[in-house]
Design a protein around this motif. Structure first.
Motif, PDB file in Angstrom:
ATOM      1  N   PRO A  35       0.839  -1.214   0.000  1.00  0.00           N
ATOM      2  CA  PRO A  35       0.000   0.000   0.000  1.00  0.00           C
ATOM      3  C   PRO A  35       0.867   1.256   0.000  1.00  0.00           C
ATOM      4  O   PRO A  35       1.768   1.393   0.836  1.00  0.00           O
ATOM      5  CB  PRO A  35      -0.818  -0.123   1.286  1.00  0.00           C
ATOM      6  CG  PRO A  35      -0.858  -1.591   1.562  1.00  0.00           C
ATOM      7  CD  PRO A  35       0.476  -2.120   1.107  1.00  0.00           C
ATOM      8  N   TYR A  36       0.599   2.147  -0.923  1.00  0.00           N
ATOM      9  CA  TYR A  36       1.440   3.339  -1.072  1.00  0.00           C
ATOM     10  C   TYR A  36       1.206   4.308   0.084  1.00  0.00           C
ATOM     11  O   TYR A  36       0.105   4.841   0.247  1.00  0.00           O
ATOM     12  CB  TYR A  36       1.131   4.018  -2.408  1.00  0.00           C
ATOM     13  CG  TYR A  36       2.108   5.110  -2.759  1.00  0.00           C
ATOM     14  CD1 TYR A  36       3.418   4.794  -3.096  1.00  0.00           C
ATOM     15  CD2 TYR A  36       1.721   6.447  -2.755  1.00  0.00           C
ATOM     16  CE1 TYR A  36       4.324   5.798  -3.423  1.00  0.00           C
ATOM     17  CE2 TYR A  36       2.634   7.452  -3.080  1.00  0.00           C
ATOM     18  CZ  TYR A  36       3.918   7.118  -3.413  1.00  0.00           C
ATOM     19  OH  TYR A  36       4.817   8.105  -3.726  1.00  0.00           O
ATOM     20  N   PRO A  37       2.227   4.567   0.904  1.00  0.00           N
ATOM     21  CA  PRO A  37       2.064   5.389   2.123  1.00  0.00           C
ATOM     22  C   PRO A  37       2.260   6.872   1.852  1.00  0.00           C
ATOM     23  O   PRO A  37       3.178   7.510   2.386  1.00  0.00           O
ATOM     24  CB  PRO A  37       3.156   4.834   3.046  1.00  0.00           C
ATOM     25  CG  PRO A  37       4.268   4.488   2.086  1.00  0.00           C
ATOM     26  CD  PRO A  37       3.596   4.015   0.809  1.00  0.00           C
ATOM     27  N   ASN A  38       1.386   7.461   1.038  1.00  0.00           N
ATOM     28  CA  ASN A  38       1.606   8.849   0.606  1.00  0.00           C
ATOM     29  C   ASN A  38       1.736   9.824   1.775  1.00  0.00           C
ATOM     30  O   ASN A  38       2.594  10.705   1.755  1.00  0.00           O
ATOM     31  CB  ASN A  38       0.505   9.294  -0.362  1.00  0.00           C
ATOM     32  CG  ASN A  38      -0.828   8.668  -0.056  1.00  0.00           C
ATOM     33  OD1 ASN A  38      -1.183   8.492   1.100  1.00  0.00           O
ATOM     34  ND2 ASN A  38      -1.573   8.324  -1.093  1.00  0.00           N
ATOM     35  N   LEU A  41       5.065   9.500   3.599  1.00  0.00           N
ATOM     36  CA  LEU A  41       6.140  10.106   2.818  1.00  0.00           C
ATOM     37  C   LEU A  41       6.089  11.631   2.888  1.00  0.00           C
ATOM     38  O   LEU A  41       7.127  12.296   2.929  1.00  0.00           O
ATOM     39  CB  LEU A  41       6.064   9.626   1.368  1.00  0.00           C
ATOM     40  CG  LEU A  41       6.308   8.126   1.160  1.00  0.00           C
ATOM     41  CD1 LEU A  41       6.050   7.739  -0.289  1.00  0.00           C
ATOM     42  CD2 LEU A  41       7.720   7.747   1.580  1.00  0.00           C
ATOM     43  N   ARG A  42       4.885  12.186   2.897  1.00  0.00           N
ATOM     44  CA  ARG A  42       4.755  13.641   3.039  1.00  0.00           C
ATOM     45  C   ARG A  42       5.332  14.097   4.383  1.00  0.00           C
ATOM     46  O   ARG A  42       6.037  15.109   4.456  1.00  0.00           O
ATOM     47  CB  ARG A  42       3.293  14.048   2.923  1.00  0.00           C
ATOM     48  CG  ARG A  42       2.736  13.951   1.511  1.00  0.00           C
ATOM     49  CD  ARG A  42       1.244  14.177   1.477  1.00  0.00           C
ATOM     50  NE  ARG A  42       0.744  14.208   0.097  1.00  0.00           N
ATOM     51  CZ  ARG A  42      -0.339  13.592  -0.325  1.00  0.00           C
ATOM     52  NH1 ARG A  42      -1.072  12.878   0.522  1.00  0.00           N
ATOM     53  NH2 ARG A  42      -0.711  13.673  -1.580  1.00  0.00           N
ATOM     54  N   ASN A  43       5.038  13.371   5.427  1.00  0.00           N
ATOM     55  CA  ASN A  43       5.560  13.731   6.744  1.00  0.00           C
ATOM     56  C   ASN A  43       7.072  13.587   6.809  1.00  0.00           C
ATOM     57  O   ASN A  43       7.763  14.412   7.421  1.00  0.00           O
ATOM     58  CB  ASN A  43       4.907  12.872   7.824  1.00  0.00           C
ATOM     59  CG  ASN A  43       3.455  13.220   8.061  1.00  0.00           C
ATOM     60  OD1 ASN A  43       3.025  14.345   7.812  1.00  0.00           O
ATOM     61  ND2 ASN A  43       2.680  12.258   8.540  1.00  0.00           N
ATOM     62  N   GLN A 180      -2.729   4.556  -0.124  1.00  0.00           N
ATOM     63  CA  GLN A 180      -3.337   4.383  -1.437  1.00  0.00           C
ATOM     64  C   GLN A 180      -4.189   5.600  -1.810  1.00  0.00           C
ATOM     65  O   GLN A 180      -3.814   6.729  -1.504  1.00  0.00           O
ATOM     66  CB  GLN A 180      -4.124   3.080  -1.495  1.00  0.00           C
ATOM     67  CG  GLN A 180      -3.264   1.817  -1.477  1.00  0.00           C
ATOM     68  CD  GLN A 180      -2.447   1.620  -2.722  1.00  0.00           C
ATOM     69  OE1 GLN A 180      -1.246   1.866  -2.717  1.00  0.00           O
ATOM     70  NE2 GLN A 180      -3.058   1.156  -3.792  1.00  0.00           N
ATOM     71  N   TYR A 181      -5.355   5.373  -2.396  1.00  0.00           N
ATOM     72  CA  TYR A 181      -6.123   6.477  -2.962  1.00  0.00           C
ATOM     73  C   TYR A 181      -7.266   6.907  -2.043  1.00  0.00           C
ATOM     74  O   TYR A 181      -7.986   6.086  -1.496  1.00  0.00           O
ATOM     75  CB  TYR A 181      -6.704   6.076  -4.318  1.00  0.00           C
ATOM     76  CG  TYR A 181      -7.409   7.205  -5.019  1.00  0.00           C
ATOM     77  CD1 TYR A 181      -6.722   8.055  -5.874  1.00  0.00           C
ATOM     78  CD2 TYR A 181      -8.756   7.449  -4.786  1.00  0.00           C
ATOM     79  CE1 TYR A 181      -7.364   9.114  -6.495  1.00  0.00           C
ATOM     80  CE2 TYR A 181      -9.406   8.495  -5.414  1.00  0.00           C
ATOM     81  CZ  TYR A 181      -8.709   9.327  -6.260  1.00  0.00           C
ATOM     82  OH  TYR A 181      -9.342  10.376  -6.861  1.00  0.00           O
ATOM     83  N   GLY A 182      -7.411   8.229  -1.887  1.00  0.00           N
ATOM     84  CA  GLY A 182      -8.599   8.766  -1.247  1.00  0.00           C
ATOM     85  C   GLY A 182      -8.409   9.342   0.137  1.00  0.00           C
ATOM     86  O   GLY A 182      -7.894   8.678   1.032  1.00  0.00           O
TER      87      GLY A 182
END
Length: 252
Positions: A35-38, A41-43, A180-182
């Protein structure tokens, strides 16, 4: 990503090998097994920033020419680097757009507006999630003179609005449960609203995504992920109500 590890080789500062390995991965970050941990990564990116202000944007968004210099000058003129100003709960919204893939990404407001008039540029997520950005009030922004660069008008946060913004590096962090998305960015904007932040739209600042957002471009599991994160967002809002008990603001 997808169980693969990118190994950094070569001399310090040489990213050639890393870039080659990254280019061999699937194009869509969301299509991997992991699952992409967007938000994580931002943090992490924010944690590694030594600057007073941060501008967290998606990697495929292009800012207009001169945005950094213009904002730094605004910050100096308004004394935003002072200790008192650092405690101010204000973030500066940068309107986001998407441009037709055949169009060269506009770098100045005049060219951007020409693209809007010609139907080659439109607000970000215009067709897929209009309410996600419409509260920026694009019509008002279109009519602002590009100079002087300034914070032009305030927008009250409304449900689903997920603006890109420049803010002090002390603003609330992104909730890294969202993957992921959303709802990964709107949850952060919602928290800023609950925490008492003010959203001010900048007059001559914008981001552009190359290519229109269309349904066919999204990965297969997008709707499933969106539904899952919607449930998490409902829980997240209940948690915010418990944290910010002394405000009448809500994220509904």
């Amino acid at each position: 990503a997808g169980g693969k590890t990118v190994h950094l080789g070569g001399p310090p500062g040489d990213c050639t090998d890393a870039i080659r390995q990254l280019e061999s991965l699937p194009d869509n970050n969301y299509a991997h097994k992991v699952p992409y941990p967007n938000n994580l990564l931002r943090n992490m990116a924010r944690d590694l920033c030594a600057t007073t202000f941060v501008f967290v944007v998606d990697v495929d968004m292009v800012p207009n020419d001169g945005l950094r210099d213009d904002f730094l000058q605004l910050a100096k003129d308004r004394d935003l680097f002072s200790r008192t100003s650092r405690q101010s709960k204000t973030v500066f919204v940068v309107p986001a757009f998407e441009a037709h893939s055949a169009l060269e990404v506009p770098s100045e407001k005049q060219a951007l507006l020409a693209g809007v008039r010609g139907g080659k540029v439109r607000p970000f997520y215009h067709a897929r999630c209009g309410k996600c950005h419409k509260h920026t009030d694009y019509d008002k922004w279109y009519n602002l003179a590009p100079k002087p660069f300034r914070g032009s008008y305030e927008v009250e946060w409304k449900d689903a609005w997920e603006p890109f913004y420049i803010g002090h590096n002390s603003v609330p962090r992104y909730d890294d449960r969202f993957k992921q998305y959303g709802f990964n960015r709107v949850s952060n904007a919602c928290q800023l609203h609950m925490a008492g932040y003010t959203f001010i739209v900048l007059s001559n600042a914008f981001l552009v995504h190359k290519g229109f957002k269309v349904k066919a471009a999204f990965h297969r599991e997008k709707d499933v992920e969106n539904d899952r994160n919607r449930l998490l967002f409902q829980q997240f809002k209940r948690e915010l109500t418990a944290v910010y008990q002394n405000t009448k603001r809500r994220c509904d």
